[in-house]
Design a protein around this motif. Structure first.
Motif, PDB file in Angstrom:
ATOM      1  N   LEU A 170       0.893  -1.272   0.281  1.00 18.41           N
ATOM      2  CA  LEU A 170       0.249  -0.047   0.158  1.00 18.41           C
ATOM      3  C   LEU A 170       0.740   1.076   0.248  1.00 18.41           C
ATOM      4  CD1 LEU A 170      -2.684  -0.957   2.507  1.00 18.41           C
ATOM      5  CD2 LEU A 170      -2.535  -1.604   0.181  1.00 18.41           C
ATOM      6  N   SER A 171       0.233   2.132  -0.622  1.00 18.22           N
ATOM      7  CA  SER A 171       0.831   3.928  -0.753  1.00 18.22           C
ATOM      8  C   SER A 171       0.139   4.502  -0.173  1.00 18.22           C
ATOM      9  CB  SER A 171       1.845   4.054  -1.596  1.00 18.22           C
ATOM     10  OG  SER A 171       2.531   5.256  -1.810  1.00 18.22           O
ATOM     11  N   PHE A 172       0.293   5.988   0.372  1.00 15.93           N
ATOM     12  CA  PHE A 172      -0.777   6.729   0.322  1.00 15.93           C
ATOM     13  C   PHE A 172      -0.717   8.027   1.307  1.00 15.93           C
ATOM     14  CE2 PHE A 172      -1.206   3.461   4.225  1.00 15.93           C
ATOM     15  CZ  PHE A 172      -0.832   3.934   5.042  1.00 15.93           C
ATOM     16  N   GLY A 173      -1.472   9.142   1.003  1.00 16.65           N
ATOM     17  CA  GLY A 173      -0.605  10.933   1.607  1.00 16.65           C
ATOM     18  C   GLY A 173      -1.370  10.929   1.019  1.00 16.65           C
ATOM     19  N   LYS A 174      -1.096  12.413   1.481  1.00 12.47           N
ATOM     20  CA  LYS A 174      -1.468  14.128   0.625  1.00 12.47           C
ATOM     21  C   LYS A 174      -0.582  14.116  -0.889  1.00 12.47           C
ATOM     22  CE  LYS A 174      -3.437  16.425   4.466  1.00 12.47           C
ATOM     23  NZ  LYS A 174      -3.921  17.626   5.254  1.00 12.47           N
ATOM     24  N   SER A 175      -1.258  14.615  -1.675  1.00 11.71           N
ATOM     25  CA  SER A 175      -0.443  14.558  -3.301  1.00 11.71           C
ATOM     26  C   SER A 175      -1.076  15.633  -3.468  1.00 11.71           C
ATOM     27  CB  SER A 175      -0.990  13.597  -3.890  1.00 11.71           C
ATOM     28  OG  SER A 175      -2.184  13.686  -4.483  1.00 11.71           O
ATOM     29  N   THR A 176      -0.566  16.335  -4.209  1.00  7.99           N
ATOM     30  CA  THR A 176      -0.789  18.137  -4.536  1.00  7.99           C
ATOM     31  C   THR A 176      -0.583  17.699  -6.581  1.00  7.99           C
ATOM     32  OG1 THR A 176       0.452  19.134  -3.322  1.00  7.99           O
ATOM     33  CG2 THR A 176       0.326  20.681  -4.921  1.00  7.99           C
ATOM     34  N   LEU A 177      -2.185  18.097  -7.191  1.00 17.16           N
ATOM     35  CA  LEU A 177      -2.796  18.490  -8.414  1.00 17.16           C
ATOM     36  C   LEU A 177      -2.432  19.863  -8.784  1.00 17.16           C
ATOM     37  CD1 LEU A 177      -5.882  16.187  -8.345  1.00 17.16           C
ATOM     38  CD2 LEU A 177      -3.385  15.574  -8.961  1.00 17.16           C
ATOM     39  N   PRO A 178      -1.725  19.368  -9.844  1.00 19.41           N
ATOM     40  CA  PRO A 178      -1.298  21.660 -10.309  1.00 19.41           C
ATOM     41  C   PRO A 178      -2.432  21.878 -10.672  1.00 19.41           C
ATOM     42  CG  PRO A 178       0.135  19.367 -11.807  1.00 19.41           C
ATOM     43  CD  PRO A 178      -1.567  18.863 -10.781  1.00 19.41           C
ATOM     44  N   GLY A 179      -2.521  23.285  -9.552  1.00 20.92           N
ATOM     45  CA  GLY A 179      -3.328  24.290  -9.593  1.00 20.92           C
ATOM     46  C   GLY A 179      -3.918  23.925  -8.266  1.00 20.92           C
ATOM     47  N   GLU A 180      -4.406  22.723  -7.807  1.00 20.82           N
ATOM     48  CA  GLU A 180      -5.405  22.369  -6.565  1.00 20.82           C
ATOM     49  C   GLU A 180      -4.377  22.383  -5.315  1.00 20.82           C
ATOM     50  OE1 GLU A 180      -7.813  19.278  -7.383  1.00 20.82           O
ATOM     51  OE2 GLU A 180      -8.166  20.005  -9.617  1.00 20.82           O
ATOM     52  N   ASN A 181      -5.756  21.925  -4.421  1.00 20.01           N
ATOM     53  CA  ASN A 181      -4.784  22.058  -2.677  1.00 20.01           C
ATOM     54  C   ASN A 181      -4.359  20.909  -1.922  1.00 20.01           C
ATOM     55  OD1 ASN A 181      -5.124  24.794  -2.255  1.00 20.01           O
ATOM     56  ND2 ASN A 181      -6.823  24.548  -1.216  1.00 20.01           N
ATOM     57  N   ALA A 182      -4.016  20.564  -1.160  1.00 16.74           N
ATOM     58  CA  ALA A 182      -2.726  18.677  -1.401  1.00 16.74           C
ATOM     59  C   ALA A 182      -4.548  18.112  -1.203  1.00 16.74           C
ATOM     60  CB  ALA A 182      -2.090  19.293  -0.214  1.00 16.74           C
ATOM     61  N   ALA A 183      -4.139  16.893  -1.502  1.00 20.94           N
ATOM     62  CA  ALA A 183      -5.449  16.311  -1.035  1.00 20.94           C
ATOM     63  C   ALA A 183      -4.754  15.040  -0.639  1.00 20.94           C
ATOM     64  CB  ALA A 183      -6.758  16.397  -2.227  1.00 20.94           C
ATOM     65  N   TRP A 184      -5.918  14.002  -0.410  1.00 18.49           N
ATOM     66  CA  TRP A 184      -4.878  12.807   0.130  1.00 18.49           C
ATOM     67  C   TRP A 184      -5.247  11.512  -0.890  1.00 18.49           C
ATOM     68  CZ3 TRP A 184      -2.678  10.258   4.484  1.00 18.49           C
ATOM     69  CH2 TRP A 184      -3.002  10.953   5.095  1.00 18.49           C
ATOM     70  N   ARG A 185      -4.865  10.505  -1.020  1.00 16.95           N
ATOM     71  CA  ARG A 185      -4.769   9.419  -1.805  1.00 16.95           C
ATOM     72  C   ARG A 185      -3.892   8.300  -2.056  1.00 16.95           C
ATOM     73  NH1 ARG A 185      -5.513   9.804  -7.582  1.00 16.95           N
ATOM     74  NH2 ARG A 185      -4.339   8.645  -9.262  1.00 16.95           N
ATOM     75  N   ALA A 186      -4.434   7.468  -2.525  1.00 18.65           N
ATOM     76  CA  ALA A 186      -4.023   6.047  -2.074  1.00 18.65           C
ATOM     77  C   ALA A 186      -4.146   4.973  -3.005  1.00 18.65           C
ATOM     78  CB  ALA A 186      -4.827   5.783  -0.912  1.00 18.65           C
ATOM     79  N   GLY A 187      -3.340   4.134  -2.599  1.00 22.35           N
ATOM     80  CA  GLY A 187      -3.525   2.719  -3.912  1.00 22.35           C
ATOM     81  C   GLY A 187      -2.561   2.149  -3.521  1.00 22.35           C
ATOM     82  N   GLY A 188      -3.433   0.220  -3.828  1.00 27.59           N
ATOM     83  CA  GLY A 188      -2.507  -0.696  -3.500  1.00 27.59           C
ATOM     84  C   GLY A 188      -2.678  -1.690  -4.151  1.00 27.59           C
ATOM     85  N   VAL A 189      -1.494  -2.723  -3.451  1.00 30.98           N
ATOM     86  CA  VAL A 189      -1.952  -4.318  -4.312  1.00 30.98           C
ATOM     87  C   VAL A 189      -2.355  -5.030  -3.600  1.00 30.98           C
ATOM     88  CG1 VAL A 189      -1.218  -6.300  -5.651  1.00 30.98           C
ATOM     89  CG2 VAL A 189      -0.675  -3.430  -6.809  1.00 30.98           C
ATOM     90  N   MET A 190      -2.601  -6.168  -3.468  1.00 26.73           N
ATOM     91  CA  MET A 190      -3.220  -7.208  -2.939  1.00 26.73           C
ATOM     92  C   MET A 190      -3.317  -8.419  -3.183  1.00 26.73           C
ATOM     93  SD  MET A 190      -7.213  -7.863  -0.608  1.00 26.73           S
ATOM     94  CE  MET A 190      -7.513  -9.316   0.268  1.00 26.73           C
ATOM     95  N   LEU A 191      -2.699  -9.533  -2.869  1.00 34.50           N
ATOM     96  CA  LEU A 191      -2.590 -10.482  -3.430  1.00 34.50           C
ATOM     97  C   LEU A 191      -2.908 -11.733  -2.648  1.00 34.50           C
ATOM     98  CD1 LEU A 191       0.849 -10.738  -4.758  1.00 34.50           C
ATOM     99  CD2 LEU A 191      -0.299 -10.544  -6.156  1.00 34.50           C
ATOM    100  N   GLN A 192      -3.492 -13.321  -3.136  1.00 29.44           N
ATOM    101  CA  GLN A 192      -4.309 -14.035  -2.366  1.00 29.44           C
ATOM    102  C   GLN A 192      -4.261 -14.813  -3.077  1.00 29.44           C
ATOM    103  OE1 GLN A 192      -8.853 -13.449  -0.953  1.00 29.44           O
ATOM    104  NE2 GLN A 192      -7.274 -13.488   0.599  1.00 29.44           N
ATOM    105  N   MET A 193      -3.527 -16.014  -3.187  1.00 26.73           N
ATOM    106  CA  MET A 193      -4.166 -17.636  -3.043  1.00 26.73           C
ATOM    107  C   MET A 193      -5.756 -17.919  -2.921  1.00 26.73           C
ATOM    108  SD  MET A 193      -1.061 -18.374  -3.365  1.00 26.73           S
ATOM    109  CE  MET A 193      -1.423 -20.550  -3.950  1.00 26.73           C
ATOM    110  N   MET A 194      -5.836 -19.188  -4.258  1.00 29.13           N
ATOM    111  CA  MET A 194      -6.798 -18.833  -4.637  1.00 29.13           C
ATOM    112  C   MET A 194      -7.462 -19.817  -3.126  1.00 29.13           C
ATOM    113  SD  MET A 194      -7.730 -17.512  -7.469  1.00 29.13           S
ATOM    114  CE  MET A 194      -9.306 -18.362  -7.740  1.00 29.13           C
ATOM    115  N   PRO A 195      -8.723 -19.893  -2.613  1.00 29.62           N
ATOM    116  CA  PRO A 195      -8.863 -21.187  -1.558  1.00 29.62           C
ATOM    117  C   PRO A 195      -8.713 -22.561  -1.515  1.00 29.62           C
ATOM    118  CG  PRO A 195     -10.773 -19.589  -1.666  1.00 29.62           C
ATOM    119  CD  PRO A 195      -9.581 -18.936  -3.269  1.00 29.62           C
TER     120      PRO A 195
END
Length: 328
Positions: A170-195
């Motif tokens: 996972l990764s998450f934190g405040k980011s800044t878009l050009p011309g905008e105020n800082a805002a929270w953003r998050a992304g991640g990858v989940m892996l799981q074995m098939m049951p």
């Protein structure tokens, strides 16, 4: 961090499968949905980080539930952060957005400056609850707080309660878009074995903290080799690939797992959504006696209630709840 323009994959969860490895997973990107969750309250940065991580985990885990089901994640601790609660509501129809909401309860007088967010929870438990709707008994699984992050807790939960090897990056934190105020953003990858490819652990205890099972305790040699290879590939992912606009989730999967033959399914859009309403408040108050309700009446002669998730404020006339003036 500075991020480029928003992309079509924001506020989505993309499910996928690695056909050569019997591994499934999800790639998630949260932008506006996460910002809407967090702006309902004025949390200190450390609390915002915990709520952001919990919301991202809930979106990724919740994507597997059926239409109209509800998945909740709860973290309770004995530290300054006593509870983090999140809800994921499955879409009402195929193709409709799922909804997430979250909040944290914490000691506003505690000195948390300079402390790591996860350390503020202390000892406690991590729980996942699934509500299948009216007439069904909710499912609940609980494991102790473990590791050094909420994603570590989630991995321990799946290993111990479900015996499914699971990894999160996972990764998450405040980011800044050009011309905008800082805002929270998050992304991640989940892996799981098939049951079907996840046998029960052998022997007593596990290699995790406090003897808890870890994902590495649940696989035989062949499955373990596939799992280790996928995890080594996942470890190469970079923060900008998880939350930035340069790499679409489909391209990320090809970059990471092209030899495992990744196959993607329909993405699930995610939105912030709260289910509170005056009617629900009235239903929650219906379990109280007249004396209990009378004790709730304020100096202004009303009964008030606040939603912990969206901060909506409800003001009710006691007479509409069956409380007469002579009862107060």
């Amino acid at each position: 961090m500075t991020i480029g323009k928003k992309i079509a994959w924001d506020d989505t969860v993309l499910p996928f499968q690695l056909d050569n490895s019997d591994i499934r997973g999800r790639v998630a990107r949260l932008d506006g949905a996460l910002e809407s969750v967090l702006k309902q309250h004025e949390y200190p940065p450390q609390i915002e980080a915990l709520v952001a991580e919990a919301t991202l985990l809930t979106a990724m885990i919740g994507q597997t539930i059926k239409l109209r089901w509800k998945l909740s994640l709860q973290i309770r601790g004995d530290g300054p952060v006593s509870m983090i609660a999140t809800d994921y509501y499955g879409p009402t129809e195929d193709g409709e957005p799922a909804r997430v909401r979250a909040y944290a309860a914490f000691d506003k007088d505690a000195d948390i400056d300079g402390k790591e967010p996860f350390s503020l929870i202390g000892e406690g438990f991590f729980a996942i609850l699934i509500d299948q709707g009216a007439g069904m008994v909710p499912y609940q699984g609980i494991t102790p707080i473990a590791g050094s992050s909420l994603s570590d807790c989630a991995e321990a939960y799946f290993a111990q309660s479900e015996q499914l090897p699971t990894r999160f990056q996972l990764s998450f934190g405040k980011s800044t878009l050009p011309g905008e105020n800082a805002a929270w953003r998050a992304g991640g990858v989940m892996l799981q074995m098939m049951p079907k490819a996840s046998p029960s652990a052998q022997g007593e205890g596990g290699s995790g903290e406090g003897g808890l099972l870890g994902h590495q305790d649940l696989l035989d040699d062949d499955e373990g080799e596939n799992w280790r290879r996928a995890n080594l590939l996942l470890d190469t992912v970079e923060e900008i690939e998880l939350i930035g606009p340069q790499v679409a989730p489909t391209d990320l999967l090809i970059r990471l797992f092209h030899e495992e033959q990744p196959r993607v399914f329909d993405p699930q859009p995610i939105r912030f959504g709260c289910t509170c309403s005056e009617q629900r408040v009235r239903e929650s108050l219906s379990i109280y006696t007249a004396d209990d309700l009378a004790d709730m009446i304020t100096e202004d002669g009303v009964i008030t209630a606040d939603c912990q998730f969206c901060s909506s404020h409800y003001v009710l006339d006691p007479k509409t709840l069956g409380i007469q003036p002579d009862e107060t």
